[in-house]
Write an enzyme that holds these catalytic residues in place. Structure first.
Site: not given
Ligand code: ARG
Length: 357
Positions: A13, A23-24, A164, A211, A307-308
């Site tokens: 504490d 942090d463990e 990305h 990513d 994506s994401g």
């Molecule tokens: N890079 C893509 C995007 O920006 C996603 C691609 C996913 N591709 C796939 N074949 N699952 O939305």
């Protein structure tokens, strides 16, 4: 000597001579067992529930980067049930006399946020989502009224997306986040959320290594039936092929197409790294920061615009974030499954950022 939980006297504490690194601390497996790392036994130990209370629970959750006000509570789990394979006896007697001081023989299971619950999932693979609240953590990320990427709510403040998506658009002010919608048109007439900070991992745009990125919203989301967080995996959860997962998003419906107007969902399976790295598939491009999921025969996949967004799986009646949509060679082609950021790999990084910012 059997393993016992760590007694509260060992709780760190901020006092001097604290045995526990700050942090463990971590949650373990799908039952959210609280564990602390012992510098004495050099192992992760369960925490004894004797003397535990909500104030300590909130403190522990804060250390893992959660807000105090998302705290749910704790449960006491039978030590026998809580017992973990990795624990074995220690020969440090002085320490053991302290750790075995756990009369209840119960360990703490800690819920820092109400995550991973949705409403009525009747799923068919590769189809339009018709009711809100089925994938309540799915968000759409826009710049200037255009959907660019998906994301997942993990707390009222934090969204996970792909690095990305943001690495050339890292100015938080250009992004708008929409949570709780099924169609792109309804977002255009709604007010989205603004972003106060973007935290990107060490993303390599050539290899797509790491990513993953986090977005912090300027103001917290209100959690409703249609807007809720997905669970981040806990340590000790291993998602292995051919586990069923679901991927969702507004991505294109075929390679080269434009964004879908309505949210789509697809059921796909995890593909093990060895298969995914084989010559016919991705020939060694899949690293530990990635996880493959899809169908080797083709036909079902995420695509551009997804994506994401989330790749989730159900375990112990909750939905867990396994991956964030990252890349693929075309979409839905034979032997070219989707590749996702391996969320389990990034757990430490995610909690670290949530704590810091
Ligand atoms: N890079 C893509 C995007 O920006 C996603 C691609 C996913 N591709 C796939 N074949 N699952 O939305």
């Amino acid at each position: 000597m059997d393993n016992k939980c760590v007694s509260l006297s060992q709780w760190c504490d901020g006092m001097e001579n604290c045995t526990w690194g700050d942090d463990e601390i971590r949650l373990f497996r799908s039952n959210f067992l609280l564990q602390m790392y012992s510098n004495v036994t050099r192992k992760w130990e369960n925490v004894c529930s004797d003397g535990w209370n909500d104030s300590l629970g909130k403190q522990a959750c804060e250390k893992m980067g959660y807000e105090r006000n998302t705290y749910v509570g704790y449960e006491e789990i039978d030590y026998i049930l809580a017992k973990t394979d990795s624990l074995s006896s220690s020969n440090l007697t002085g320490f053991l006399s302290k750790t075995s001081d756990c009369p209840s023989n119960k360990a703490v299971a800690l819920k820092c946020i109400d995550c991973g619950r949705n409403i009525g999932t009747r799923i068919v693979g590769g189809t339009t989502v018709t009711s809100k609240g089925v994938w309540p953590w799915q968000v759409s990320l826009h710049i200037s009224g255009v959907h660019l990427c998906g994301g997942s709510v993990i707390t009222p403040y934090w969204i996970i997306t792909a690095a990305h998506c943001v690495h050339e658009k890292s100015d938080a002010r250009v992004w708008t986040v929409y949570a709780g919608y099924l169609t792109l048109p309804e977002m255009l007439s709604a007010t989205g959320r603004s972003v106060s900070r973007i935290v990107m991992h060490n993303f390599d745009p050539v290899t797509n290594e790491n990513d993953i990125a986090l977005m912090k919203l300027s103001s917290p989301l209100t959690i409703t039936l249609n807007v809720r967080p997905v669970c981040l995996p806990n340590k000790g959860m291993y998602f292995t092929a051919p586990r069923d997962c679901y991927v969702t998003g507004w991505g294109s419906l075929f390679s080269g197409g434009s964004s879908s107007q309505t949210l789509q969902e697809a059921k796909i399976q995890l593909i093990d790294r060895t298969t995914c790295n084989s010559r016919l598939v991705y020939d060694g491009q899949i690293t530990d920061t990635m996880i493959c999921s899809g169908k080797l025969e083709g036909g079902v996949d995420s695509c551009q615009g997804d994506s994401g967004g989330p790749l989730v799986t159900k375990e112990n009646s909750l939905w867990w974030l396994v991956g964030d949509t990252s890349w693929g060679d075309g979409c839905a082609f034979r032997n070219k499954p989707g590749v996702y950021g391996n969320v389990t790999y990034f757990l430490y990084w995610i909690h670290e950022q949530m704590r810091k910012y």
